[in-house]
Write an enzyme that holds these catalytic residues in place. Structure first.
Site, mmCIF file in Angstrom:
data_model
loop_
_atom_site.group_PDB
_atom_site.id
_atom_site.type_symbol
_atom_site.label_atom_id
_atom_site.label_comp_id
_atom_site.label_asym_id
_atom_site.label_seq_id
_atom_site.Cartn_x
_atom_site.Cartn_y
_atom_site.Cartn_z
ATOM 1 N N SER A 5 -7.067 13.270 2.708
ATOM 2 C CA SER A 5 -8.117 12.334 2.277
ATOM 3 C C SER A 5 -8.256 11.282 3.369
ATOM 4 C CB SER A 5 -7.731 11.637 0.970
ATOM 5 O OG SER A 5 -7.427 12.568 -0.025
ATOM 6 N N LYS A 43 -14.546 12.590 -2.261
ATOM 7 C CA LYS A 43 -13.180 12.161 -2.593
ATOM 8 C C LYS A 43 -13.111 10.637 -2.775
ATOM 9 C CE LYS A 43 -8.638 12.126 -2.888
ATOM 10 N NZ LYS A 43 -7.886 12.614 -4.036
ATOM 11 N N LYS A 80 -4.983 2.988 0.626
ATOM 12 C CA LYS A 80 -5.613 3.589 1.819
ATOM 13 C C LYS A 80 -6.985 4.170 1.474
ATOM 14 C CE LYS A 80 -4.778 7.784 2.271
ATOM 15 N NZ LYS A 80 -5.362 9.088 1.959
HETATM 16 P P1 NAD Z 1 3.015 12.621 2.102
HETATM 17 O O1 NAD Z 1 3.226 11.324 2.777
HETATM 18 O O2 NAD Z 1 3.976 13.046 1.023
HETATM 19 O O3 NAD Z 1 2.976 13.814 3.193
HETATM 20 C C1 NAD Z 1 2.362 13.709 4.454
HETATM 21 C C2 NAD Z 1 3.197 14.477 5.466
HETATM 22 O O4 NAD Z 1 2.533 14.428 6.747
HETATM 23 C C3 NAD Z 1 4.600 13.900 5.682
HETATM 24 O O5 NAD Z 1 5.572 14.908 5.473
HETATM 25 C C4 NAD Z 1 4.568 13.390 7.136
HETATM 26 O O6 NAD Z 1 5.821 13.528 7.794
HETATM 27 C C5 NAD Z 1 3.534 14.300 7.770
HETATM 28 N N1 NAD Z 1 2.894 13.757 8.978
HETATM 29 C C6 NAD Z 1 2.382 12.527 9.191
HETATM 30 N N2 NAD Z 1 1.835 12.424 10.415
HETATM 31 C C7 NAD Z 1 2.007 13.630 11.000
HETATM 32 C C8 NAD Z 1 1.625 14.170 12.275
HETATM 33 N N3 NAD Z 1 0.960 13.433 13.173
HETATM 34 N N4 NAD Z 1 1.967 15.454 12.540
HETATM 35 C C9 NAD Z 1 2.625 16.207 11.633
HETATM 36 N N5 NAD Z 1 3.003 15.763 10.407
HETATM 37 C C10 NAD Z 1 2.691 14.485 10.104
HETATM 38 O O7 NAD Z 1 1.530 12.595 1.534
HETATM 39 P P2 NAD Z 1 0.903 13.485 0.350
HETATM 40 O O8 NAD Z 1 1.118 12.803 -0.952
HETATM 41 O O9 NAD Z 1 1.296 14.909 0.535
HETATM 42 O O10 NAD Z 1 -0.660 13.318 0.690
HETATM 43 C C11 NAD Z 1 -1.309 13.998 1.749
HETATM 44 C C12 NAD Z 1 -2.802 13.735 1.637
HETATM 45 O O11 NAD Z 1 -3.278 14.216 0.377
HETATM 46 C C13 NAD Z 1 -3.163 12.232 1.704
HETATM 47 O O12 NAD Z 1 -4.357 12.058 2.406
HETATM 48 C C14 NAD Z 1 -3.324 11.871 0.242
HETATM 49 O O13 NAD Z 1 -4.201 10.757 0.067
HETATM 50 C C15 NAD Z 1 -3.919 13.161 -0.321
HETATM 51 N N6 NAD Z 1 -3.694 13.366 -1.754
HETATM 52 C C16 NAD Z 1 -2.481 13.119 -2.307
HETATM 53 C C17 NAD Z 1 -2.315 13.315 -3.686
HETATM 54 C C18 NAD Z 1 -0.997 13.028 -4.363
HETATM 55 O O14 NAD Z 1 -0.962 12.997 -5.610
HETATM 56 N N7 NAD Z 1 0.105 12.851 -3.633
HETATM 57 C C19 NAD Z 1 -3.384 13.774 -4.466
HETATM 58 C C20 NAD Z 1 -4.595 14.056 -3.866
HETATM 59 C C21 NAD Z 1 -4.746 13.856 -2.489
#
Ligand code: NAD
Length: 298
Positions: free
Chosen positions: A96, A171, A239
């Protein structure tokens, strides 16, 4: 079957990747945090050395990263996707992020004949595990058609909304509705509880009427237990709301309610609750009214 690259194996990426493997796709994975890939590598995925390495090994790459700067770094930065990808590669960014940044990244990739769609999701970790996410897509129709079978492994609904960036615009709209909904639920339930009424009974009484919602059914049972473990962290929702405010202001759209809810979330962050689930917004209302919305014993 084509290999799929998967970058970003956090709360959401990990179960999504596992579902793709369950559907017999071969995966090459990478996460900046090395330990994040352990579970998917144990399930049979190949571990990539970098985003560039993943891109060199796959024609389709999925990114599931926190925010715009992370996607920019993983795709356009040093050792990023662009450095490794062959012409004709497709990037599916499921993070997102700002719709404007989706458009900018797509324009850079197009210079190297790399196609992109933005495909953010709603539904959180439970739906990521079940493979029933709502996926909102922006990008060219033919890329959508070609990648839809992959998206359908992770999603219960997969909808093409418009051109590149439209998925993230949808979104942002989703996140505004969710945040304002949780705040509304919180305000109402704190009032009912302080008035001396059992909040669980109020929940049962209203959920079948017009105030009933997916948000209410997802967040109210957890609030009654005082369970604010994430789920979707408050800091990630901040965010999204900041991206919504930026996009709205650049279009000349004031966001009255969103700006209030984002300040409530900021206050919770200052209070040490940034990593709580966004259902924890209710804690702000509880503190200000000095009452807790919890299940009554007996
Ligand atoms: P998270 O922080 O758990 O996971 C993100 C991962 O990306 C981490 O493991 C981090 O180490 C990795 N990362 C960061 N920068 C990186 C890079 N440059 N190269 C490689 N890896 C990298 O986040 P999440 O909860 O999995 O969310 C991911 C996305 O999905 C976000 O944009 C969030 O807004 C969206 N989202 C999350 C949810 C939820 O309920 N958690 C629901 C819908 C959408």
């Amino acid at each position: 079957m084509k290999k799929i690259g998967f970058i970003g194996l956090g709360i959401m990426g990990k179960p999504m990747a596992l579902n793709l493997m369950e559907a017999d796709y071969q995966l090459v994975v990478f996460d900046k945090l090395g330990s994040a890939v352990d579970a998917v590598v144990a399930a049979g995925a190949e571990s990539g050395l970098s985003s560039r390495d993943v891109a060199a090994k796959c024609e389709i790459i999925i990114t599931m990263l926190p925010n715009s700067p992370h996607v920019r770094e993983a795709v356009l930065g040093k050792d990023g996707v662009l450095e490794g990808a062959a012409p004709g590669t497709v990037l599916i960014d499921m993070s997102s992020i700002s719709p404007i940044v989706s458009q900018e990244i797509s324009a850079e990739l197009a210079k190297a004949d790399i196609k992109m769609i933005d495909a953010p999701v709603s539904g959180g970790e439970p739906k990521a595990k079940d493979g029933t996410l709502a996926i909102m897509v922006g990008g060219p129709e033919e890329v959508f058609r070609d990648t839809k079978p992959i998206l359908e492994v992770m999603g219960g609904s997969v909808t093409l909304v418009g051109d590149i960036g439209s998925g993230n615009t949808a979104k942002l709209a989703n996140q505004i509705m969710v945040a304002v909904n949780i705040a509304g639920m919180s305000e109402a339930m704190v009032l009912a509880t302080k008035a001396g009424v059992d909040p669980e009974k109020v929940y049962r009484a209203v959920r079948g009427g017009l105030a009933g919602s997916t948000v209410l059914d997802a967040k109210m049972p957890l609030a009654l237990e005082g369970d604010f473990s994430p789920g979707f962290r408050i800091e990630l929702h901040i965010k999204d709301m900041m991206n919504a405010l930026d996009a709205a202001h650049s279009l000349g759209v004031p966001l009255f309610l969103s700006s209030q809810v984002v300040e409530i979330m900021q206050a919770l962050k200052v209070d040490g609750k940034a990593a709580d689930d966004h259902g924890g917004i209710i804690q702000f209302y509880e503190k200000s009214a000095q009452v807790e919305v919890r299940r009554r014993k007996g």
